[in-house]
Design a protein around this motif. Structure first.
Motif, short mmCIF file in Angstrom:
data_model
loop_
_atom_site.label_atom_id
_atom_site.label_comp_id
_atom_site.label_asym_id
_atom_site.label_seq_id
_atom_site.Cartn_x
_atom_site.Cartn_y
_atom_site.Cartn_z
N ARG A 144 33.70 43.52 49.32
CA ARG A 144 33.15 44.49 50.28
C ARG A 144 34.15 44.60 51.41
NH1 ARG A 144 31.28 44.57 55.20
NH2 ARG A 144 29.49 45.84 55.83
N VAL A 145 34.80 45.75 51.54
CA VAL A 145 35.98 45.86 52.41
C VAL A 145 35.74 46.86 53.54
CG1 VAL A 145 38.46 46.28 52.48
CG2 VAL A 145 37.40 45.43 50.36
N GLN A 146 36.01 46.41 54.76
CA GLN A 146 35.96 47.29 55.92
C GLN A 146 37.11 46.96 56.84
OE1 GLN A 146 34.48 44.47 55.82
NE2 GLN A 146 34.02 43.66 57.85
N GLY A 147 37.56 47.93 57.62
CA GLY A 147 38.61 47.68 58.60
C GLY A 147 39.91 47.23 57.96
N ALA A 148 40.57 46.28 58.62
CA ALA A 148 41.89 45.82 58.17
C ALA A 148 41.77 44.93 56.94
CB ALA A 148 42.58 45.06 59.29
N ALA A 149 42.67 45.17 55.99
CA ALA A 149 42.83 44.32 54.82
C ALA A 149 44.33 44.21 54.57
CB ALA A 149 42.12 44.90 53.61
N PHE A 150 44.95 43.24 55.22
CA PHE A 150 46.40 43.15 55.25
C PHE A 150 46.88 41.91 54.49
CE2 PHE A 150 46.75 45.49 59.61
CZ PHE A 150 46.31 46.66 59.00
N GLY A 151 48.11 41.98 54.02
CA GLY A 151 48.77 40.82 53.42
C GLY A 151 47.95 40.18 52.32
N GLY A 152 47.70 38.88 52.48
CA GLY A 152 46.98 38.13 51.46
C GLY A 152 45.59 38.65 51.16
N ALA A 153 45.00 39.38 52.11
CA ALA A 153 43.67 39.95 51.86
C ALA A 153 43.69 40.88 50.67
CB ALA A 153 43.18 40.69 53.10
N LEU A 154 44.81 41.58 50.44
CA LEU A 154 44.90 42.46 49.28
C LEU A 154 44.84 41.67 47.98
CD1 LEU A 154 45.99 44.54 51.47
CD2 LEU A 154 47.14 45.61 49.54
N GLY A 155 45.38 40.45 48.01
CA GLY A 155 45.28 39.61 46.83
C GLY A 155 43.84 39.29 46.48
N LEU A 156 43.05 38.93 47.51
CA LEU A 156 41.64 38.64 47.29
C LEU A 156 40.92 39.86 46.71
CD1 LEU A 156 40.83 36.72 50.61
CD2 LEU A 156 41.23 35.72 48.35
N ILE A 157 41.20 41.02 47.28
CA ILE A 157 40.53 42.24 46.84
C ILE A 157 40.90 42.56 45.39
CG2 ILE A 157 40.43 44.75 47.21
CD1 ILE A 157 40.93 44.04 50.25
N CYS A 158 42.18 42.47 45.08
CA CYS A 158 42.64 42.81 43.72
C CYS A 158 42.24 41.77 42.69
CB CYS A 158 44.15 43.01 43.72
SG CYS A 158 44.70 44.46 44.65
N ALA A 159 41.96 40.54 43.13
CA ALA A 159 41.49 39.50 42.20
C ALA A 159 40.00 39.62 41.91
CB ALA A 159 41.81 38.12 42.76
N CYS A 160 39.27 40.40 42.72
CA CYS A 160 37.85 40.63 42.45
C CYS A 160 37.69 41.63 41.31
CB CYS A 160 37.15 41.15 43.70
SG CYS A 160 36.80 39.89 44.95
N ASP A 161 36.55 41.57 40.63
CA ASP A 161 36.28 42.48 39.53
C ASP A 161 36.05 43.91 40.02
OD1 ASP A 161 36.28 40.37 37.61
OD2 ASP A 161 34.28 39.82 38.30
N ILE A 162 35.39 44.04 41.15
CA ILE A 162 35.02 45.33 41.70
C ILE A 162 35.31 45.30 43.19
CG2 ILE A 162 33.10 46.96 42.08
CD1 ILE A 162 31.69 45.50 39.69
N ALA A 163 35.88 46.40 43.71
CA ALA A 163 36.17 46.47 45.14
C ALA A 163 35.66 47.80 45.69
CB ALA A 163 37.67 46.34 45.39
N ILE A 164 34.83 47.72 46.72
CA ILE A 164 34.27 48.90 47.38
C ILE A 164 34.70 48.87 48.84
CG2 ILE A 164 32.17 50.21 47.87
CD1 ILE A 164 32.72 49.79 44.88
#
Length: 267
Positions: A106-126
């Motif tokens: 569940r993504v809001q606001g800033a998603a920088f650097g390593g945060a993109l890794g967490l998002i892309c490692a999830c099955d679903i990203a909204i």
């Protein structure tokens, strides 16, 4: 006693929310946060009650990436200690990627650097429509090494070359076009959308969902292997302890341009 930086809550349905809870730091992470997040994911994986995992950040931002104090620490570490630190981050990503439960970012606001890794490692990203993304490591003379297997898998190598190299900010809609997130919704609809997806997942067989995840991984040759993960750790350790990485980080901390920008301006 200090407040936990990662909170875990599981409701009666089996939906587990794992929350990065450092809103005053824009949910930036350091070694302690990474360890707490890895532990929370491992516990969710073992918890028979848990059916779905939602990964989120408290406050206005998902995560700004690495914490400033943590970055200072890595700059002072030896090559071997940097390898160990990078392996911990790589291990966190792999734990999330291979979790035997469906995961939603569940993504809001800033998603920088390593945060993109967490998002892309999830099955679903909204993402909410205010989300923005950036792979900013090269600005510091570094590379997004530990997260690269997951980010490249999500956006493809051609797009990864651009965004790894340019470090430009990516708007939410562009992130959806790239495959970093599956869907962008108005920020006020973010919770409802995530809830609808979680509810839909609960309608499906837990064993079948795990099988689906393993099936996709198998078609992709089982995802990042140990050799690739070790390579990424060695790469970032070499960059962190090298002259350019040291200069880039020091310039960032000093709030000045790194030498390569000053040199380029004289050409």
């Amino acid at each position: 006693m200090s407040e936990p930086m990662v909170r875990t809550e599981t409701d009666a349905r089996g939906v587990t929310r794992i929350t990065l809870d450092r809103p005053d730091k824009r949910n930036a992470f350091d070694s302690d946060v990474m360890a707490a997040l890895a532990d929370a994911l491992e516990q969710a994986g073992r918890d028979a009650r848990c059916r779905v995992v939602i990964l989120q950040g408290s406050g206005k931002h998902f995560s700004a990436g690495a914490d400033l104090g943590y970055m200072k620490q890595t700059a002072a570490l030896s090559h071997d200690d940097n390898v160990a630190d990078a392996m911990a981050l790589a291990g966190l990503m792999q734990t999330l990627d291979r979790l035997h439960k469906p995961t939603i970012a569940r993504v809001q606001g800033a998603a920088f650097g390593g945060a993109l890794g967490l998002i892309c490692a999830c099955d679903i990203a909204i993402a909410g429509d205010n989300a923005r993304f950036c792979l900013s490591e090269a600005r510091l003379g570094l590379a997004p090494a530990a997260i690269a297997p997951y980010v490249v898998r999500a956006m493809g190598p051609r797009q990864a070359r651009r965004y790894f190299l340019t470090t430009e900010e990516i708007a939410a809609e562009r992130a959806a076009e790239l495959g970093v997130v599956h869907e962008v919704v108005p920020l006020e609809d973010l919770d409802e959308t995530v809830e609808q997806i979680a509810a839909g997942l609960l309608n499906n067989g837990p064993v079948a969902l795990d099988a689906c995840k393993r099936l996709v991984a198998r078609t992709q040759e089982d995802g990042p292997d140990a050799a690739l993960i070790r390579y990424t750790a060695e790469l970032i350790a070499g960059l962190r302890t090298g002259d350019e990485g040291q200069e880039g980080l020091q310039a960032f901390l000093d709030k000045r341009p790194p030498t390569w920008i000053r040199e380029a301006s004289h050409d």
